[in-house]
Design a protein around this motif. Structure first.
Motif, mmCIF file in Angstrom:
data_model
loop_
_atom_site.group_PDB
_atom_site.id
_atom_site.type_symbol
_atom_site.label_atom_id
_atom_site.label_comp_id
_atom_site.label_asym_id
_atom_site.label_seq_id
_atom_site.Cartn_x
_atom_site.Cartn_y
_atom_site.Cartn_z
ATOM 1 N N VAL A 82 0.836 -1.205 0.000
ATOM 2 C CA VAL A 82 0.000 0.000 0.000
ATOM 3 C C VAL A 82 0.868 1.251 0.000
ATOM 4 N N SER A 83 1.994 1.215 0.733
ATOM 5 C CA SER A 83 2.828 2.417 0.834
ATOM 6 C C SER A 83 3.500 2.745 -0.500
ATOM 7 N N VAL A 84 3.647 1.762 -1.389
ATOM 8 C CA VAL A 84 4.223 2.057 -2.706
ATOM 9 C C VAL A 84 3.321 3.018 -3.469
ATOM 10 N N GLY A 85 1.989 2.882 -3.278
ATOM 11 C CA GLY A 85 1.078 3.721 -4.028
ATOM 12 C C GLY A 85 0.774 5.048 -3.387
ATOM 13 N N TYR A 86 1.397 5.346 -2.237
ATOM 14 C CA TYR A 86 1.066 6.595 -1.556
ATOM 15 C C TYR A 86 1.703 7.780 -2.271
ATOM 16 N N ALA A 125 -6.384 -2.084 -4.252
ATOM 17 C CA ALA A 125 -7.276 -3.139 -4.733
ATOM 18 C C ALA A 125 -6.619 -4.504 -4.601
ATOM 19 N N LEU A 126 -5.303 -4.559 -4.818
ATOM 20 C CA LEU A 126 -4.617 -5.850 -4.669
ATOM 21 C C LEU A 126 -4.622 -6.308 -3.219
ATOM 22 N N VAL A 127 -4.344 -5.353 -2.289
ATOM 23 C CA VAL A 127 -4.229 -5.725 -0.876
ATOM 24 C C VAL A 127 -5.580 -6.105 -0.295
ATOM 25 N N PHE A 145 -2.771 2.075 7.600
ATOM 26 C CA PHE A 145 -3.519 2.146 6.345
ATOM 27 C C PHE A 145 -4.311 3.444 6.267
ATOM 28 N N VAL A 146 -4.889 3.873 7.403
ATOM 29 C CA VAL A 146 -5.644 5.133 7.384
ATOM 30 C C VAL A 146 -4.713 6.300 7.080
ATOM 31 N N LEU A 147 -3.494 6.277 7.649
ATOM 32 C CA LEU A 147 -2.554 7.363 7.379
ATOM 33 C C LEU A 147 -2.112 7.362 5.923
#
Lengths: 112, 96, 247
Positions: free
Chosen positions: A42-46, A73-75, B50-52
């Motif tokens: 998820v952090s890659v897409g931030y 969507a993957l996660v 995840f929220v952050l």
């Protein structure tokens, strides 16, 4: 910063998988690894100062800076699958305990 | 909604540190049940992460599954095992 | 000794991953060229067609009418992948029931319930069920969707098991619901194959972005996923709480 924490969690999970000899502890290590991996993906897409990828009445145009939605969507599906595999491995652990009376791999091979 | 920059940095740092500490505790604690509870707490901090990172869908899913259902499954396994032990002890007592 | 060796191994692996990710100015955390990447096409809904911008409650008849972009990816662009994931969950649930079977089954899991748990559960269970249904019917508008909605339904079933001593969910109807949902999902895909061009294509009109009845087959597919995930999670919980009794 959460990205680096995710990487460290992956390494902690690997360490647990290598060293632990208790089945429940191994499943817990697998879960730690999985949470770290999800955080990393998820952090890659931030995107810096991005907003959540949902059109609402406030954020009503696609010209705004959104966070990348594809890793999310993957996660989203990977978490549910992780729960299924955890349930399956716990069922196996219960069956193993019923036949061997222990969770420890070192004590398992010794039959009377 | 604009979050203050320094506040955001402080929150991400706190969440990262708590994640790592709870991950180590979940693997290294002696009792199995406390290790399961540390895993559940770590899952809650992952929800904060995840929220952050602006992923509300993933946060909801992780909150329901990671800290609710998976913990319940682990605890049911441990309870079922202790019950199995008790039954075996009773059987041994009967044969003696 | 073994501990030290494994710590050393993990540290070396971490060093290699760190250098390959962060040295040479390759910072993955912040992507600057989002406008040229593929994910921008998902946001402006222009993967197969040319489209400049999307406005909430104004744009109509796009290639995908979902306001929640994650939902658009999960149930439309990558719907075949989602079908596979639901199948994996189904196999996991079947596997749990096959591994834990073996003796004749009888409900024997008795935890001591107390008054606080009973009263609280009576208050919360209905709300949790309604929240789960709300979540997968509004999956294309608000955060949530079929996967967390189904899991919330499973969690409320778990709460019922814990609060009532002799409660037993009727698993046969759950099995029926699960197989019906899966079959309808595949049937929708086949209808898309015949009416339109490819498997699981969005063949209904997409409507206005942000309206409750919009986005074509996306709400239908997410409701089906919610029902399927909910019955599978309930089945797993039922298997774990039903104890083996050697009779």
């Amino acid at each position: 910063m959460i990205q680096i924490a995710g990487l460290i969690l992956i390494l902690i999970g690997l360490y647990g998988l290598i060293t632990k000899r208790n089945i429940i502890k191994m499943i817990i290590a697998l879960n730690v690894l999985e949470i770290g991996l999800n955080l990393f993906i998820v952090s890659v897409g931030y995107v810096q100062d991005g907003i959540a990828p949902i059109l609402t009445e406030v954020n009503n145009s696609s010209g705004l800076i959104f966070v990348d939605p594809l890793p999310q969507a993957l996660v989203l599906t990977a978490i549910v699958i992780g729960m299924g595999t955890t349930a399956l491995s716990l069922a196996f652990a219960r069956k193993i305990y019923a036949t061997h009376q222990t969770f420890d791999l070192n004590e398992m091979g010794v039959e009377e | 909604m604009v979050i203050n920059e320094t506040l955001y940095t402080i929150m991400t740092a706190a969440v990262s540190i708590m994640l790592i500490i709870l991950g180590i505790l979940a693997l290294e604690s002696k009792k199995l049940i406390s290790s399961v509870i540390y895993l559940s707490a770590m899952s809650l901090f992952a929800v904060l992460g995840f929220v952050l990172m602006k992923a509300p869908d993933v946060a909801i899913t992780e909150a329901v599954i990671g800290s609710g259902l998976v913990t319940a499954l682990f605890i049911f396994t441990l309870i079922g095992v202790t019950k199995l032990d008790k039954k075996d002890n009773q059987k041994a007592g009967d044969t003696k | 000794m073994k501990r030290i060796v494994s710590i050393l191994l993990v540290v070396v692996l971490g060093y290699f991953v760190y250098t390959s990710l962060y040295v040479d100015g390759f910072d993955m955390a912040v992507s600057d060229n989002r406008q040229t990447s593929i994910s921008d096409a998902y946001i402006t809904k222009s993967v197969t067609s040319e489209n400049e911008s999307v406005t909430y409650m104004e744009s109509t008849d796009l290639e995908n009418g979902s306001a929640n972009i994650v939902t658009a990816i999960v149930t439309d662009y990558r719907s075949f992948d989602t079908l596979g994931e639901v199948t994996v969950l189904f196999l996991a649930s079947i596997g749990v029931s096959m591994v834990l079977a073996g003796f004749t089954k009888k409900y024997q899991f008795k935890m001591k319930t107390n008054r606080i748990l009973k009263t609280g559960a009576r208050l919360v269970v209905g709300l949790a069920l309604v929240l789960g249904v709300y979540m997968f019917t509004h999956g294309h508008l608000s955060p949530g969707g079929g996967f967390p909605g189904g899991s919330i339904i499973g969690a409320s079933i778990l709460m019922m098991y814990l609060s009532e001593e002799n409660f037993r969910a009727r698993m046969a109807s759950f099995k029926w619901m699960e197989s019906l949902a899966g079959t309808v999902y595949v049937l929708i895909g086949i209808i898309g194959l015949f009416v339109a061009t490819y498997f699981l294509e969005n063949f209904l009109p997409t409507g206005t972005v942000g309206a409750l009845v919009s986005a074509g087959i996306i709400p239908i597919v997410y409701i089906l996923i919610g029902l399927k995930v909910g019955s599978e999670v309930s089945g797993i919980i039922d298997q774990f709480l039903t104890e083996e009794v050697a009779s």
